[in-house]
Enzyme design. Structure first.
Site, mmCIF file in Angstrom:
data_model
loop_
_atom_site.group_PDB
_atom_site.id
_atom_site.type_symbol
_atom_site.label_atom_id
_atom_site.label_comp_id
_atom_site.label_asym_id
_atom_site.label_seq_id
_atom_site.Cartn_x
_atom_site.Cartn_y
_atom_site.Cartn_z
ATOM 1 N N CYS A 17 -71.972 11.281 16.681
ATOM 2 C CA CYS A 17 -71.813 12.728 16.505
ATOM 3 C C CYS A 17 -71.076 13.356 17.687
ATOM 4 O O CYS A 17 -71.515 13.220 18.838
ATOM 5 C CB CYS A 17 -73.187 13.383 16.342
ATOM 6 S SG CYS A 17 -73.117 15.183 16.158
ATOM 7 N N CYS A 42 -82.372 3.802 4.815
ATOM 8 C CA CYS A 42 -82.151 4.167 6.217
ATOM 9 C C CYS A 42 -82.718 3.086 7.137
ATOM 10 O O CYS A 42 -83.895 2.706 7.024
ATOM 11 C CB CYS A 42 -82.813 5.507 6.511
ATOM 12 S SG CYS A 42 -82.700 6.026 8.232
ATOM 13 N N ASP A 96 -94.397 16.455 14.170
ATOM 14 C CA ASP A 96 -93.847 15.343 13.403
ATOM 15 C C ASP A 96 -94.758 14.853 12.271
ATOM 16 O O ASP A 96 -94.299 14.680 11.157
ATOM 17 C CB ASP A 96 -93.499 14.181 14.356
ATOM 18 C CG ASP A 96 -92.728 13.079 13.667
ATOM 19 O OD1 ASP A 96 -91.926 13.384 12.772
ATOM 20 O OD2 ASP A 96 -92.915 11.910 14.028
#
Length: 384
Positions: A247, A214, A134
């Protein structure tokens, strides 16, 4: 050692190390990703948390001399919590995103990659390996996609057939020439649910994100939030799962596989008002093992203040008034003023009027005056 045999052994070992999915790809530059990152940079859509230059983020040869392959790993995390605590009037709760439940995934995945490194070097002592999770230079999503872990969804997450998008990603650059896996075909089709539901319109188009809008990014910023986002974060104190929970590929994916990532309900959904009085030491003792603590207590406390305003939680007025008068952080005083203006009780108005006479910071004073105007406007709308 026979490379194909070693590759098979690595796949088997990965299962015993708690790695849920592993894939292999070449160490060729990620040219298309570089073009996409350049477009993001030119549009001002990057978060600012990215590490390295565009070249370093897309060319493994700049991170290791003569690399041959990249090993990509995925570890699933849970999407459901057993017996989640319920917020109610007088006891409002915030929410950490699922990726911050349990132990910090950076530490967990680094341990798994370290086990993988030890396994490889024991069999091939001359192997050169460089792992990252990450916070490394390479774009995890690009590596995982090319290594066949999953496809890059329209919500900008890697979606796996087995675990949906609820996976942590890591990778290891190596000088061993492993056979590359085939990428997985895109499975999003014509679905646009994630784009349609994004609260701030941060998903510009399928696979393209304006990080500056975001909520997951905004909850991690320091200082004041722009007014247009304050109500949109709702009760999120860290991160956002909206584009994942909507989703269809995540439907039924509970992924309760690793004990390390099981949420502590009182930490994953903490009471909001007690968060506001935590010292740095208390915050680290309570939340320091979670990935969501990496920016410290300040953004979490600011978000908690906005969340109390979102709920119009009158019982929080005394604590918000304390922050408004006593807190050394001007942006926290401004956030408290905003929340008090939303709550709009007489007690809230009194606190705002008192602070207006004492506040020296121009930005905080502007927030106080705006909150008082909001209360006045609400009072004018009440029928007599």
């Amino acid at each position: 050692m026979d490379t194909a045999q070693l590759q098979r052994e690595i796949r088997e070992f990965a299962k015993t190390a708690g790695i849920d999915k592993i894939g292999f790809t070449t160490a060729d530059p990620f040219r298309e990703m570089k073009n996409r990152l350049r477009r993001q940079q030119e549009a001002g859509f990057q978060s600012g948390f990215e590490k390295g230059s565009l070249d370093e983020r897309t060319d493994p040869s700049l991170l290791m001399e003569e690399p041959e392959s990249i090993i990509a790993i995925a570890v699933a995390y849970p999407s459901k919590m057993e017996n989640p605590p319920k917020g109610k009037k007088g006891e409002r709760r915030g929410m950490f995103c699922r990726a911050s439940w349990g132990l910090d995934y950076h530490d967990v995945l680094r341990e798994k990659l370290a086990l993988l490194e030890a396994f490889i070097t024991e069999r091939l002592p001359g192997a050169r390996l460089k792992s990252m999770v990450d916070t490394g230079e390479l774009v995890d999503r690009a590596v995982a996609e090319r290594a066949g872990i999953g496809w890059s969804g329209k919500n900008c997450s890697v979606i796996t057939p087995e675990f949906g998008s609820y996976v942590y990603l890591g990778e290891m650059i190596t000088n061993i020439p492993f056979a590359p896996d085939e990428p997985i075909e895109d499975g999003c089709g014509d679905c646009t649910l994630c784009l349609d539901i994004c609260p701030t319109g941060a998903l510009i188009e399928g696979g393209r994100l304006n990080a500056q809008r975001c909520i997951a990014f905004l909850t991690q910023t320091k200082g004041s939030l722009p007014p247009e986002f304050r109500t949109e974060i709702g009760n999120r104190v860290y991160g956002c799962d909206t584009c994942q929970t909507i989703c269809p590929k995540n439907k039924g994916r509970h992924n309760r596989i690793h004990e390390a990532f099981e949420p502590e309900p009182e930490l994953a959904k903490p009471l909001l008002t007690p968060l506001l009085s935590l010292s740095n030491r208390e915050f680290k003792e309570r939340f320091g093992h979670m990935s969501g603590s990496w920016r410290g207590k300040n953004p979490i406390q600011r978000n908690a203040v906005y969340a109390l305003g979102h709920f119009r939680e009158a019982s929080a007025v005394p604590e918000l008034a304390r922050i408004l008068i006593e807190d050394a952080r001007p942006y926290m005083r401004g956030a408290a003023a905003f929340a008090l203006g939303k709550i709009a009780t007489e007690e809230a108005a009194d606190a705002l009027r008192q602070s207006a006479e004492e506040e020296k910071d121009d930005e905080a004073l502007g927030e106080i005056r705006a909150a008082l105007r909001l209360i006045q406007d609400q009072q004018k709308e009440v029928p007599r």
